[in-house]
Design an enzyme around this catalytic site. Sequence first.
Site, PDB file in Angstrom:
ATOM      1  N   PRO A   1      41.068  54.622  49.592  1.00 69.33           N
ATOM      2  CG  PRO A   1      39.352  54.140  48.110  1.00 69.33           C
ATOM      3  CD  PRO A   1      40.657  54.832  48.202  1.00 69.33           C
ATOM      4  N   GLY A   2      40.754  51.858  51.843  1.00 71.38           N
ATOM      5  CA  GLY A   2      41.473  50.681  52.328  1.00 71.38           C
ATOM      6  C   GLY A   2      42.804  50.981  52.983  1.00 71.38           C
TER       7      GLY A   2
ATOM      8  N   GLY B   1      42.973  52.078  56.020  1.00 72.03           N
ATOM      9  CA  GLY B   1      42.792  51.847  57.451  1.00 72.03           C
ATOM     10  C   GLY B   1      42.184  53.002  58.207  1.00 72.03           C
ATOM     11  CE  LYS B   2      40.107  57.088  54.259  1.00 75.47           C
ATOM     12  NZ  LYS B   2      40.569  56.021  53.363  1.00 75.47           N
ATOM     13  CB  THR B   3      36.715  53.005  58.577  1.00 70.06           C
ATOM     14  OG1 THR B   3      36.595  53.731  57.376  1.00 70.06           O
ATOM     15  CG2 THR B   3      35.409  52.965  59.303  1.00 70.06           C
TER      16      THR B   3
ATOM     17  CB  SER C   1      50.465  67.867  39.000  1.00 73.93           C
ATOM     18  OG  SER C   1      49.812  66.695  38.613  1.00 73.93           O
TER      19      SER C   1
ATOM     20  CE  LYS D   1      50.614  63.748  41.418  1.00 78.73           C
ATOM     21  NZ  LYS D   1      50.856  65.159  41.143  1.00 78.73           N
TER      22      LYS D   1
HETATM   23  P1  ADP Z   1      39.358  52.992  54.796  1.00 77.25           P
HETATM   24  O1  ADP Z   1      38.424  53.421  55.848  1.00 77.25           O
HETATM   25  O2  ADP Z   1      40.607  53.793  54.733  1.00 77.25           O
HETATM   26  O3  ADP Z   1      38.731  52.857  53.452  1.00 77.25           O
HETATM   27  P2  ADP Z   1      39.350  50.510  56.213  1.00 77.25           P
HETATM   28  O4  ADP Z   1      39.572  51.050  57.551  1.00 77.25           O
HETATM   29  O5  ADP Z   1      37.987  50.093  55.828  1.00 77.25           O
HETATM   30  O6  ADP Z   1      39.888  51.545  55.148  1.00 77.25           O
HETATM   31  O7  ADP Z   1      40.375  49.323  55.989  1.00 77.25           O
HETATM   32  C1  ADP Z   1      40.126  48.235  55.159  1.00 77.25           C
HETATM   33  C2  ADP Z   1      40.644  46.977  55.805  1.00 77.25           C
HETATM   34  O8  ADP Z   1      42.051  46.977  55.829  1.00 77.25           O
HETATM   35  C3  ADP Z   1      40.187  46.827  57.231  1.00 77.25           C
HETATM   36  O9  ADP Z   1      39.840  45.500  57.441  1.00 77.25           O
HETATM   37  C4  ADP Z   1      41.429  47.180  58.034  1.00 77.25           C
HETATM   38  O10 ADP Z   1      41.444  46.494  59.248  1.00 77.25           O
HETATM   39  C5  ADP Z   1      42.546  46.743  57.127  1.00 77.25           C
HETATM   40  N1  ADP Z   1      43.749  47.574  57.329  1.00 77.25           N
HETATM   41  C6  ADP Z   1      44.018  48.756  56.742  1.00 77.25           C
HETATM   42  N2  ADP Z   1      45.196  49.242  57.157  1.00 77.25           N
HETATM   43  C7  ADP Z   1      45.690  48.340  58.021  1.00 77.25           C
HETATM   44  C8  ADP Z   1      46.902  48.269  58.798  1.00 77.25           C
HETATM   45  N3  ADP Z   1      47.832  49.248  58.745  1.00 77.25           N
HETATM   46  N4  ADP Z   1      47.076  47.212  59.596  1.00 77.25           N
HETATM   47  C9  ADP Z   1      46.159  46.228  59.638  1.00 77.25           C
HETATM   48  N5  ADP Z   1      45.024  46.213  58.937  1.00 77.25           N
HETATM   49  C10 ADP Z   1      44.772  47.252  58.132  1.00 77.25           C
END
Ligand code: ADP
Length: 778
Positions: free
Chosen positions: A344-345, A347-349, A662, A705
């Site tokens: 999570p977090g 940047g996928k979404t 693992s 890891k």
């Molecule tokens: P995920 O969908 O992977 O859980 P999100 O897309 O919701 O993650 O990202 C969480 C926050 O972190 C968002 O506000 C996103 O803009 C920011 N974020 C994540 N990766 C990056 C990156 N490489 N550069 C700038 N902002 C990022």
Amino acid sequence: MTVFPIYNILAVPDVNLYVKTETYQKVTGRTPVPEEKLVLIVAKEDLDREDFAPDSFYPIGLRAVISEVNPNGFLMLRTANRVNLDDVVVYRDHSIDLSLSRRPDVDDLDREDAERRLKAVKSAMLEFAEGFQWGQAARAFVTQWTSIGEAAVLMSPWMLNSNAERYAVLAEDSLAKRTEMLEKLIYENLEMGKVHREAANAQEQDHQKIYRESAIRKQMEYLQHELDEMHPEDVTDLRKLEIKIEESGMNETARKEADKVLSRLKHEGQGAESALLYDYLDFLASLPWKKEKARDISLDEAAQVLDEEHYGLKKVKERIIQQLAVMSLKRQQSGSILLFVGAPGTGKTSIGQSIARALQREYVRVSLGGVRDEADIRGHRRTYIGAMPGRILDGIQKCGVSNPVMVLDEVDKLYASYNGDPASALLEVLDPEQNSTFTDHYLNVPFDLSDVLFICTANSLDTIPEPLLNRMEVIQFQGYTPIEKLQIAKRHLLPKAMRSVGLREDQLTVTDEALEAIISDYTREGGVRGLKKRLETLCRTEAVKRVRGEGERLTVTVENLREVLDAHPVPHRSVPESVRPGVVTGLAWTPVGGEILYIETMLTRGSGKILITGQLGEVMKESAQIAVSLVKSLYPEQAELFEKNDLHIHVPDGATPKDGPSAGIALTTALASLLCDKPVAPKIAMTGEVSLRGGVNPIGGLPEKLMAAQRAGVEQVFIPAENDDDLRDVAEEVRNALTITPVQDVAEVLAALELAPKKPALRQRSRRPGPKAETLSA
Ligand code: ADP
């Protein structure tokens, strides 16, 4: 004698035949002369052919004489007896030589009967001609026919029969039979003509009805519009709905359904069902039925947008640009379905959102986490109380265009239940073969999803059903290193958080050290979601200070961090300086990133029982059993320790479930350390599956890891040699911070840690050299 191939092979002797002068000239290459004698021979196929061979002709022809050259461009031929074509020679210049013999008719026709039949044929022909455009013209000819042969010739162009069927008439020697055949052809054609006419009439009626209906509808719409404009205050909700339906651009099928429901709604009045019908029509009419045009994609601009909005993620961005290039080349609005996988977090979404911006298309996010009901994807039938459209069409309706970038979040968290399997419904949504006619149960008419660019996200691949996974292209998001996180915080997260509370850039400074401290002490994650939250808290606290007038320029440093964040630092999981024998540091992969874990083993007085605790899954328990057997075989001298004592294996935290193979190498090493009574430095970590023979098999999630290992202060890591390639995906700073040792066999780890098996195993090894695995299993 001129040879003249003909097609109109219903020609039988003794009739007048009209031929276009032009045709005659084309075939014979000369001007027609009256009284010239001809042989009409019958080509089997196409008159346009120029490469006639002797066998291109049927074996029976017809003599004829040019009786008149008509100035209007017609020749009149008088046909005489039939001839056998005994020999045919075709020259290069396409001229033809024939040797002929007369082919007599067998005159077995009753004259009187013939006249009666001629009459009948004539009236049949008139009837037949009626249905065609040429009917009127034919009428004059038909009445003048004097012989049944003549009838045959003049009719033949209109008959629907094949050349072979027509030739059969010419080739028939018996006049009686020939007449019969002619009659058969005519009557058959008469019937065929009738059927043809009936079909044409029916079709015409259908068409007329459709045209009429659409003309009436258009008129009604026009008049209604006029009325609406005259009395805008009188436009009812129902009428507004009608206008919305008219203007929606929906296809024929949808329009039919809309009309059906609309008339029910009018019937219903204010009845109980009317609100449902109204909602349905409103939804139907507000779907984006009109297709959006594909825009040209500029790869440079797209790359720029991706770079502006996201730091790092080089490989991910490269792969996205490739996808856009393919879409641009194929002039398609959608391409392969991408699946972004990572903690999570990471940047996928949000990168999905950037893709939409790069393509200048609408963005819509559909969350699928925890969906158990197929109807969540595909909608409920309208008969169901509280029926609603599924989430896909709902998303489409909300964004209002036919070609959005649709991010389907958390596809790994769909569950099959007694309410159906949402994953199989999703398959239909994503399958390019099927999704142009995706039917939501609520909508009840197909809707075209083929222009939607789908992007799926997931934390882990394990729970995604195979058929769904097969349709997607997996792109891994590895998680960020502290250095990357610092850059993301500085460039993106902090400025965004400041803007959201209304702080200007010159009003708040957060030092790099403070940011690093937030990353290392206040968050424990692969992504940056926690970091984002901390920065938002920080900005809110500072905003309060500013409003209270506590300072013009606020600065957050390591010193005031704890007060600003109003939180305790996250207990840091870092490796201790030393531990006792039997404890080894392992590495785990979790959907939220990498983690270190400890394998703890202990012998207590007992009778050889094995106790495993720490909520280990079946696979991990089996790994523990393998490790026990392996260690027993490697250390035969100490093996009896296991029989005289109970063995306890524990993996903290006891409350977190753990599974997977693992930890095999760490389990084996922990047991070896226990038997040898020699501790293993906690700064040495390891990951790898172990076979009963001691071979080390590859594992997944290596980048995460190793990142966790570095975070926790590990110095050396043993990894499976087969995972060597994965090191390319590991950030350079992580690689540089660790001594990474690839191994093929657990014996290499034991040797490196000086836990090598004592005499018996070692002696065996030196006595019988061979492949390592073989030796170890002895
Ligand atoms: P995920 O969908 O992977 O859980 P999100 O897309 O919701 O993650 O990202 C969480 C926050 O972190 C968002 O506000 C996103 O803009 C920011 N974020 C994540 N990766 C990056 C990156 N490489 N550069 C700038 N902002 C990022």
